[in-house]
Design a protein around this motif. Sequence first.
Motif, short mmCIF file in Angstrom:
data_model
loop_
_atom_site.label_atom_id
_atom_site.label_comp_id
_atom_site.label_asym_id
_atom_site.label_seq_id
_atom_site.Cartn_x
_atom_site.Cartn_y
_atom_site.Cartn_z
N THR A 181 -50.98 31.50 15.88
CA THR A 181 -51.97 30.47 16.17
C THR A 181 -52.76 30.07 14.94
O THR A 181 -53.39 29.03 14.92
N VAL A 213 -51.29 26.58 11.34
CA VAL A 213 -51.19 25.20 11.80
C VAL A 213 -50.58 24.35 10.70
O VAL A 213 -51.06 24.39 9.56
N ASN A 271 -54.47 17.95 12.12
CA ASN A 271 -53.69 18.68 13.12
C ASN A 271 -54.47 19.86 13.67
O ASN A 271 -55.38 20.39 13.03
N LYS A 272 -54.08 20.30 14.87
CA LYS A 272 -54.62 21.52 15.45
C LYS A 272 -53.48 22.22 16.20
O LYS A 272 -52.37 21.67 16.31
N LYS A 282 -52.90 16.90 17.63
CA LYS A 282 -53.49 16.25 16.45
C LYS A 282 -54.49 15.20 16.91
O LYS A 282 -54.48 14.76 18.06
N TYR A 313 -65.06 25.36 10.19
CA TYR A 313 -65.61 25.61 11.52
C TYR A 313 -65.92 27.08 11.64
O TYR A 313 -65.07 27.92 11.36
N LYS A 328 -61.95 30.22 15.02
CA LYS A 328 -61.43 28.95 15.52
C LYS A 328 -61.02 28.02 14.38
O LYS A 328 -60.26 27.08 14.58
N ASP A 329 -61.55 28.28 13.17
CA ASP A 329 -61.17 27.47 12.02
C ASP A 329 -59.67 27.58 11.75
O ASP A 329 -59.05 26.64 11.24
N ALA A 375 -57.36 27.51 13.85
CA ALA A 375 -56.61 26.67 14.79
C ALA A 375 -56.57 25.21 14.36
O ALA A 375 -56.03 24.36 15.07
N ILE A 376 -57.17 24.91 13.20
CA ILE A 376 -57.24 23.54 12.70
C ILE A 376 -56.60 23.49 11.32
O ILE A 376 -56.83 24.38 10.50
N SER A 377 -55.82 22.47 11.05
CA SER A 377 -55.17 22.36 9.74
C SER A 377 -56.22 22.28 8.64
O SER A 377 -57.24 21.60 8.79
#
Length: 209
Positions: A16, A19, A58-59, A63, A187, A191-192, A194-196
Amino acid sequence: MKKLLFVLLGGSVFLTSCVDNPEGKKAETTDSVSTTQPVAGAGLAVDPAASSIAWLGNKVTGKHNGTIKISGGTLNVQDGKLTGGKFTIDMNSLSNLDITDTAYKAKLEGHLKSPDFFDVAKYPEANFEITSVTDSGSNKLKISGNLTLKGISKNITFDADVVESTPTSFKAKADFNINRHDWGITYPGQKDDAISQEINLKVDLQAKA
């Protein structure tokens, strides 16, 4: 059994956190460069109505894409060639284009504008100032410039295509990625992952006398 469960969970976290970045060539990024030298050529006013920046991130689950407005600036042109310039980006204009649900769209835009990401209340503007231009031939340029975003300045280098260049007008397009971490856009928490890290930017810039 506990060891096996730990391995499986660890593998899940790894998956996860990986990304894929958006398609695009990453801009070369270094420390900001001094811009004390005068710029040759006539100054053409950037046309905000004809200029734009499209963004894509993207996530893990998909996206999102949208736009940010260019509010003004100047490009310098001498003998039909770009020599320098700068422009301002209105961060409050950041918008999403792929979400149709009004409430969800507003929630995402508000989150991106919050201190978790771009903190537009504190940093309402971003700026780009050209530090060098190299003619690569066939209407292609290599542009370097200081991008100031969220109060942090970094020098980025990317390729651009010249669409039109005359003594009274200039149009160019560029398509490149930047790593948001270089400008402190993170972020809080895991959770950071999970984001491109990279954001794709498509810049369409037009200026005229």
